[in-house]
Design a protein around this motif. Structure first.
Motif, mmCIF file in Angstrom:
data_model
loop_
_atom_site.group_PDB
_atom_site.id
_atom_site.type_symbol
_atom_site.label_atom_id
_atom_site.label_comp_id
_atom_site.label_asym_id
_atom_site.label_seq_id
_atom_site.Cartn_x
_atom_site.Cartn_y
_atom_site.Cartn_z
ATOM 1 N N ARG A 187 0.818 -1.266 0.077
ATOM 2 C CA ARG A 187 -0.086 0.189 -0.073
ATOM 3 C C ARG A 187 0.971 1.149 -0.061
ATOM 4 O O ARG A 187 0.533 2.482 -0.479
ATOM 5 N N ASP A 188 1.912 1.253 0.804
ATOM 6 C CA ASP A 188 2.770 2.476 0.847
ATOM 7 C C ASP A 188 3.380 2.707 -0.696
ATOM 8 O O ASP A 188 3.241 4.119 -0.979
ATOM 9 N N PRO A 194 0.879 3.786 4.427
ATOM 10 C CA PRO A 194 1.183 2.500 4.506
ATOM 11 C C PRO A 194 -0.234 2.078 5.219
ATOM 12 O O PRO A 194 -0.789 2.749 5.731
ATOM 13 N N GLU A 195 -0.106 0.546 5.179
ATOM 14 C CA GLU A 195 -1.771 0.287 5.684
ATOM 15 C C GLU A 195 -1.521 0.310 7.381
ATOM 16 O O GLU A 195 -0.302 -0.215 7.880
ATOM 17 N N ALA A 207 3.617 -7.363 9.293
ATOM 18 C CA ALA A 207 4.029 -6.009 8.701
ATOM 19 C C ALA A 207 5.710 -5.918 8.828
ATOM 20 O O ALA A 207 6.138 -5.431 7.987
ATOM 21 N N THR A 264 7.665 -5.138 5.505
ATOM 22 C CA THR A 264 8.164 -3.660 5.450
ATOM 23 C C THR A 264 8.930 -3.029 6.384
ATOM 24 O O THR A 264 9.112 -2.113 6.305
ATOM 25 N N HIS A 282 14.930 -1.028 8.823
ATOM 26 C CA HIS A 282 14.112 0.155 8.165
ATOM 27 C C HIS A 282 14.819 1.471 7.776
ATOM 28 O O HIS A 282 15.641 1.976 8.747
#
Length: 252
Positions: A37-38, A44-45, A64, A68, A111
């Motif tokens: 989604r991002d 993001p979701e 998640a 991600t 991340h």
């Protein structure tokens, strides 16, 4: 396709990561997580924790993080947070947890946080509005925007609002959360030349005290502003993020 299969076979890619690459989402016992989604939407979701069991929240957060390297969670209860914290302590002790009210952001060391050359001002009328503002702030911070919080400047004492006017005018976009009659976003929007997103908050007495009076007031604003649903901090944060990203691109 072959590279993905080989990566799964040699253990450098998990099945969930491969599924996310191929389909954009991952299906688990707790539901589907939209890992793409991002990239697709720019937001993001988020895992909406209300109504879910602690086990479901933990499972979705793990998915998640696996796909991600970060997880955003909203409306997290104390018991859900305790379960999440315990799980991360056992399975991902190097993860970083940023908790703001009932909103939580978790990131792994892998991340790579983005950075936007844009400032989102997040404004509250009073203390009761802060959990909704926290939800918006988590989204904006995750996107890499600079967040400037201006709390407790409700129009019951207009001087509190005017004292912060110069600061409000420095923001690239403003999120203004207010309950009761919801007048603060209208007042602020009439004093600044930046986009204002009004967030009605479900606080007040009796008739209309569940946020409907604030929503109606913002929808009838005679100064131009955008309005999201009652208590919809995540939506306001997402909208502000899209504006901040466009401003960042223009400055580039």
């Amino acid at each position: 396709m072959r590279e993905l299969l080989e990566a799964v076979a040699d253990g450098s890619l998990s099945p969930a990561q491969a599924e996310a690459e191929l389909r954009g989402y991952v299906t688990g016992e707790a539901g589907r997580f939209d890992a793409a989604r991002d990239q697709r939407r720019g937001i993001p979701e988020a895992i909406f924790a209300a109504g879910k069991s602690a086990e479901q929240v933990v499972a979705l957060a793990e998915t998640a993080l696996e796909t991600t390297d970060r997880a955003l969670l909203t409306r997290v209860s104390e018991s859900q947070f305790d379960a999440l914290e315990t799980h991360l302590g056992e399975r991902a002790p190097d993860a970083t947890i940023d908790r703001r009210g009932t909103s939580v952001r978790v990131t792994t060391p892998h991340h790579e946080p983005p950075s936007l050359d844009a400032t989102v001002g997040i404004v509250t009328g009073g203390t009761v509005d802060e959990p909704v503002a926290d939800e918006a702030a988590v989204v904006c911070l995750d996107a890499g925007a600079t967040v400037d919080r201006v709390d407790d400047i409700g129009v019951a004492a207009l001087s509190r609002t005017l004292d912060q006017l110069d600061r409000l005018r420095e923001a690239d976009v403003l999120i203004v959360a207010a309950g009761r009659e919801g007048a603060l976003p209208t007042v602020v929007a009439g004093l600044v030349d930046t986009p204002v997103i009004g967030v009605p908050v479900s606080s007040g007495y009796g008739h209309g005290g569940d946020g409907e009076a604030a929503l109606d007031g913002m929808l009838q604003s005679c100064t131009v502003l955008s309005v999201v649903n009652i208590d919809a901090g995540f939506v306001a944060g997402g909208q502000a993020t899209l504006i901040a990203r466009a401003i960042d691109a223009a400055r580039d």
